[in-house]
Design a protein around this motif. Sequence first.
Motif, PDB file in Angstrom:
ATOM      1  N   ALA A  91      13.296   1.545   6.241  1.00 19.72           N
ATOM      2  CA  ALA A  91      13.463   2.293   4.992  1.00 19.72           C
ATOM      3  C   ALA A  91      13.831   3.723   5.324  1.00 19.72           C
ATOM      4  CB  ALA A  91      12.187   2.258   4.159  1.00 19.72           C
ATOM      5  N   MET A  92      14.396   4.395   4.345  1.00 22.01           N
ATOM      6  CA  MET A  92      14.720   5.807   4.461  1.00 22.01           C
ATOM      7  C   MET A  92      13.927   6.542   3.405  1.00 22.01           C
ATOM      8  SD  MET A  92      16.379   8.116   2.359  1.00 22.01           S
ATOM      9  CE  MET A  92      17.369   7.012   1.375  1.00 22.01           C
ATOM     10  N   SER A  93      13.205   7.584   3.805  1.00 18.32           N
ATOM     11  CA  SER A  93      12.427   8.354   2.842  1.00 18.32           C
ATOM     12  C   SER A  93      11.851   9.575   3.528  1.00 18.32           C
ATOM     13  CB  SER A  93      11.289   7.503   2.260  1.00 18.32           C
ATOM     14  OG  SER A  93      10.416   8.292   1.473  1.00 18.32           O
ATOM     15  N   ALA A  94      11.653  10.638   2.729  1.00 19.63           N
ATOM     16  CA  ALA A  94      10.959  11.821   3.243  1.00 19.63           C
ATOM     17  C   ALA A  94       9.583  11.952   2.607  1.00 19.63           C
ATOM     18  CB  ALA A  94      11.780  13.078   2.964  1.00 19.63           C
ATOM     19  N   GLY A  95       9.153  10.921   1.866  1.00 16.22           N
ATOM     20  CA  GLY A  95       7.906  11.094   1.136  1.00 16.22           C
ATOM     21  C   GLY A  95       7.160   9.815   0.858  1.00 16.22           C
ATOM     22  N   ASN A  96       6.926   9.533  -0.428  1.00 18.33           N
ATOM     23  CA  ASN A  96       6.005   8.478  -0.835  1.00 18.33           C
ATOM     24  C   ASN A  96       6.500   7.073  -0.496  1.00 18.33           C
ATOM     25  OD1 ASN A  96       4.209  10.375  -1.896  1.00 18.33           O
ATOM     26  ND2 ASN A  96       5.212  10.380  -3.883  1.00 18.33           N
ATOM     27  N   HIS A  97       7.808   6.829  -0.591  1.00 12.18           N
ATOM     28  CA  HIS A  97       8.342   5.506  -0.261  1.00 12.18           C
ATOM     29  C   HIS A  97       8.106   5.189   1.208  1.00 12.18           C
ATOM     30  CE1 HIS A  97      10.895   1.981  -0.575  1.00 12.18           C
ATOM     31  NE2 HIS A  97      11.705   2.433   0.365  1.00 12.18           N
ATOM     32  N   ALA A  98       8.208   6.197   2.068  1.00 16.60           N
ATOM     33  CA  ALA A  98       7.989   5.988   3.504  1.00 16.60           C
ATOM     34  C   ALA A  98       6.592   5.447   3.758  1.00 16.60           C
ATOM     35  CB  ALA A  98       8.187   7.307   4.256  1.00 16.60           C
ATOM     36  N   GLN A  99       5.592   6.097   3.172  1.00 17.28           N
ATOM     37  CA  GLN A  99       4.219   5.665   3.392  1.00 17.28           C
ATOM     38  C   GLN A  99       3.946   4.312   2.751  1.00 17.28           C
ATOM     39  OE1 GLN A  99       1.116   8.808   3.109  1.00 17.28           O
ATOM     40  NE2 GLN A  99       2.800  10.137   2.503  1.00 17.28           N
ATOM     41  N   ALA A 100       4.561   4.061   1.604  1.00 17.51           N
ATOM     42  CA  ALA A 100       4.345   2.786   0.920  1.00 17.51           C
ATOM     43  C   ALA A 100       4.883   1.619   1.739  1.00 17.51           C
ATOM     44  CB  ALA A 100       5.013   2.820  -0.457  1.00 17.51           C
ATOM     45  N   VAL A 101       6.097   1.744   2.244  1.00 13.99           N
ATOM     46  CA  VAL A 101       6.673   0.675   3.065  1.00 13.99           C
ATOM     47  C   VAL A 101       5.872   0.512   4.346  1.00 13.99           C
ATOM     48  CG1 VAL A 101       8.704  -0.033   4.397  1.00 13.99           C
ATOM     49  CG2 VAL A 101       8.988   0.901   2.091  1.00 13.99           C
ATOM     50  N   ALA A 102       5.513   1.628   4.973  1.00 18.57           N
ATOM     51  CA  ALA A 102       4.739   1.561   6.213  1.00 18.57           C
ATOM     52  C   ALA A 102       3.409   0.854   5.986  1.00 18.57           C
ATOM     53  CB  ALA A 102       4.515   2.967   6.759  1.00 18.57           C
ATOM     54  N   ARG A 103       2.724   1.200   4.906  1.00 19.88           N
ATOM     55  CA  ARG A 103       1.406   0.597   4.647  1.00 19.88           C
ATOM     56  C   ARG A 103       1.501  -0.898   4.404  1.00 19.88           C
ATOM     57  NH1 ARG A 103      -2.114  -0.449   0.005  1.00 19.88           N
ATOM     58  NH2 ARG A 103      -4.246  -0.547   0.847  1.00 19.88           N
ATOM     59  N   HIS A 104       2.414  -1.308   3.526  1.00 20.02           N
ATOM     60  CA  HIS A 104       2.456  -2.719   3.157  1.00 20.02           C
ATOM     61  C   HIS A 104       3.093  -3.587   4.235  1.00 20.02           C
ATOM     62  CE1 HIS A 104       0.528  -2.507  -0.715  1.00 20.02           C
ATOM     63  NE2 HIS A 104       1.070  -1.305  -0.811  1.00 20.02           N
ATOM     64  N   ALA A 105       3.953  -3.018   5.046  1.00 20.72           N
ATOM     65  CA  ALA A 105       4.426  -3.755   6.220  1.00 20.72           C
ATOM     66  C   ALA A 105       3.262  -3.986   7.180  1.00 20.72           C
ATOM     67  CB  ALA A 105       5.546  -2.984   6.897  1.00 20.72           C
ATOM     68  N   SER A 106       2.453  -2.950   7.364  1.00 16.71           N
ATOM     69  CA  SER A 106       1.292  -3.068   8.252  1.00 16.71           C
ATOM     70  C   SER A 106       0.318  -4.119   7.743  1.00 16.71           C
ATOM     71  CB  SER A 106       0.591  -1.712   8.364  1.00 16.71           C
ATOM     72  OG  SER A 106      -0.596  -1.799   9.124  1.00 16.71           O
ATOM     73  N   LEU A 107       0.041  -4.113   6.429  1.00 14.95           N
ATOM     74  CA  LEU A 107      -0.879  -5.097   5.856  1.00 14.95           C
ATOM     75  C   LEU A 107      -0.365  -6.521   6.031  1.00 14.95           C
ATOM     76  CD1 LEU A 107      -1.879  -3.340   2.499  1.00 14.95           C
ATOM     77  CD2 LEU A 107      -3.275  -3.584   4.557  1.00 14.95           C
ATOM     78  N   ALA A 108       0.966  -6.680   6.043  1.00 19.74           N
ATOM     79  CA  ALA A 108       1.567  -8.008   6.179  1.00 19.74           C
ATOM     80  C   ALA A 108       1.833  -8.382   7.631  1.00 19.74           C
ATOM     81  CB  ALA A 108       2.874  -8.060   5.380  1.00 19.74           C
ATOM     82  N   GLY A 109       1.506  -7.486   8.562  1.00 20.66           N
ATOM     83  CA  GLY A 109       1.748  -7.760   9.976  1.00 20.66           C
ATOM     84  C   GLY A 109       3.210  -7.729  10.361  1.00 20.66           C
ATOM     85  N   ILE A 110       3.973  -6.879   9.667  1.00 17.75           N
ATOM     86  CA  ILE A 110       5.420  -6.768   9.888  1.00 17.75           C
ATOM     87  C   ILE A 110       5.723  -5.400  10.477  1.00 17.75           C
ATOM     88  CG2 ILE A 110       7.671  -6.729   8.722  1.00 17.75           C
ATOM     89  CD1 ILE A 110       6.379  -8.501   6.547  1.00 17.75           C
ATOM     90  N   SER A 111       6.627  -5.342  11.441  1.00 18.82           N
ATOM     91  CA  SER A 111       7.002  -4.049  12.010  1.00 18.82           C
ATOM     92  C   SER A 111       7.868  -3.283  11.028  1.00 18.82           C
ATOM     93  CB  SER A 111       7.754  -4.236  13.328  1.00 18.82           C
ATOM     94  OG  SER A 111       8.974  -4.915  13.110  1.00 18.82           O
ATOM     95  N   ALA A 112       7.677  -1.960  10.985  1.00 19.12           N
ATOM     96  CA  ALA A 112       8.430  -1.117  10.053  1.00 19.12           C
ATOM     97  C   ALA A 112       8.992   0.084  10.793  1.00 19.12           C
ATOM     98  CB  ALA A 112       7.543  -0.655   8.912  1.00 19.12           C
ATOM     99  N   THR A 113      10.236   0.399  10.472  1.00 16.41           N
ATOM    100  CA  THR A 113      10.888   1.610  10.957  1.00 16.41           C
ATOM    101  C   THR A 113      11.217   2.469   9.753  1.00 16.41           C
ATOM    102  OG1 THR A 113      11.858   0.477  12.856  1.00 16.41           O
ATOM    103  CG2 THR A 113      12.874   2.565  12.185  1.00 16.41           C
ATOM    104  N   ILE A 114      10.855   3.735   9.818  1.00 14.85           N
ATOM    105  CA  ILE A 114      11.140   4.654   8.722  1.00 14.85           C
ATOM    106  C   ILE A 114      12.013   5.786   9.269  1.00 14.85           C
ATOM    107  CG2 ILE A 114      10.205   6.115   6.914  1.00 14.85           C
ATOM    108  CD1 ILE A 114       9.288   3.220   6.672  1.00 14.85           C
TER     109      ILE A 114
END
Length: 417
Positions: A91-114
Motif C-alpha cells: 500500500a501507499m500512504s503517509a498516514g492512517n491507511h498505512a497503519q490500517a493495512v499493516a495491522r490487518h495484514a499482521s492479524l491475518a499472517g500476511i506480509s505487508a509493504t508500505i
Amino acid sequence: MPLRNLAGAVAAPLPSLVPLGLEEVRAAAARIQGSVIRTPTLFSDAVSRATGAKVWLKLDNLQATGAFKERGAANRIALLSARERAAGVIAMSAGNHAQAVARHASLAGISATIVMPKFTPATKVVRTEGWGARVVLQGESLAESAAHARDLALREGLTFIHPYDDPGVIAGQGTLALEMLEDAPEISVLAVPVGGGGLLTGCAAAALELHPGMTVFGVEVEAYSAMAQRLGGRPVAVGGPTVAEGIAVRDVGELPFAWLQRQGVEVLVVPERAVEEAIALLAEGAKVVAEGAGAAALAAVLAFPERFAGRAVGLPVTGGNIDARALSNVLLRQLLRDGRILRLHFDIPDRPGMLADISARISALGGNVIEVQHQQLFGAPTVQSTELHLMVEVRDAAQGQAIIAALEAGNYVVRRG
C-alpha cells in the motif's frame, strides 16, 4: 432494491464488474466483525446545543489505529485469494491507511509493504513498522510513492491495496454508516469527510439504500476541494497547508467520483477556521479528540448551519491522530477567538509599581495573567518607558471587556493583539 439519488430518481446501475450497495456493505460487515471495533454512536448534547442540530457522533477515533481506515483495509485483506495471501500486500500512504493495512495484514499472517514519502514523520514510520510492515521511504510526494508502490507490486507479485479507489475498501468503509444507522435509526442527515472519496461512497451506498429519502453530504476543506470541483465540472486546483491533512488529496478516486456523480451527492466545502472550531468543540464540548479530517463533518454543520438546523444529524469522527502540539495550538487559537484569552499590549512609564498596579486591576475582576513580557531595552518608544505584553485568561468576552475598561479607567492605553 435499486439505488436512488438525492432527488429520489432511480440512478443508473454501476458497472456489473463493480457492484457497490447495501448488500456489499453488509457482507463487508460480516467479514470484519471481530477484527474491527464496532465503535459507539452517541448523542452529543453539547454539540447539539452549540449547533442547533440534533447530533450523533460515530466515534471511529476509537479504532485500534485511531481511524476508520481499518474498515476498508480489513475487508480488502479478507477478500484476498490464497495465492495473494501467500505473496503479500502493498500500500501507499503517509498516514492512517498505512497503519490500517499493516495491522490487518499482521492479524491475518500476511506480509505487508508500505511505501511512504520521504517526508513522512518518523513517528508514523515507527507506528507502521510496529505492526510488522516493511516500510519503504520513496518519493517526494504521494504520487511518486504510489508509482513506486505499483512498480514494486508488479516486480514482487504483491496485491496493491488502494486507499480509496478499490471496491473492497469502499464497501468496508461503508460499514461505518451501517453501524451508525443501526444504532441511531432516527438520523436523517449524514455528513461525511471526503479525501479520495472512498468513505463517502461506501457510507452513501449503505445509507441511501437503507433510507432512500436520507440526505448525505460530503465535506471537503477549502484548500483541497478536488471532489467538489470535479463534480461541478471545474478543473482541479488544490494545495496549501491545512490542519485536515488526512483529506488533503489532490487526485480523487475514479470509482468514487463516478458513483457520487451518478447519485447526485453534494459535497460541501468548509473554511479552515471551521475545521479548527470543530476540533475545539469536540475536545471541549464532547470530550472527544479528533484530528482535522476527523472533525471535518462537524465543520460542515458549523459552516452551513441552515442545512442542518433542527435535523437529526449523524457525524463520523473519522480519526483522532492529531499531533499534540497541533491540538494545543488549535485550542489556544479558539480561546483567543472566543475572547477567553486576551493579548494586551501597553507602553507604560518606567517607574516602580506600574506592573503591580496593572496586575491588581486585572486580578480584582477575576482575570488570570498567564504570560508576561516586560521589555525595557528594546522596543519601548523612549528610555523613560517600558513595553509590556500580557496574556490574560478570562471567563468570557464580557469579563475581558470589563478588565480592559478597568485598565483604561486607570489611564492606561491598552491595545489588543
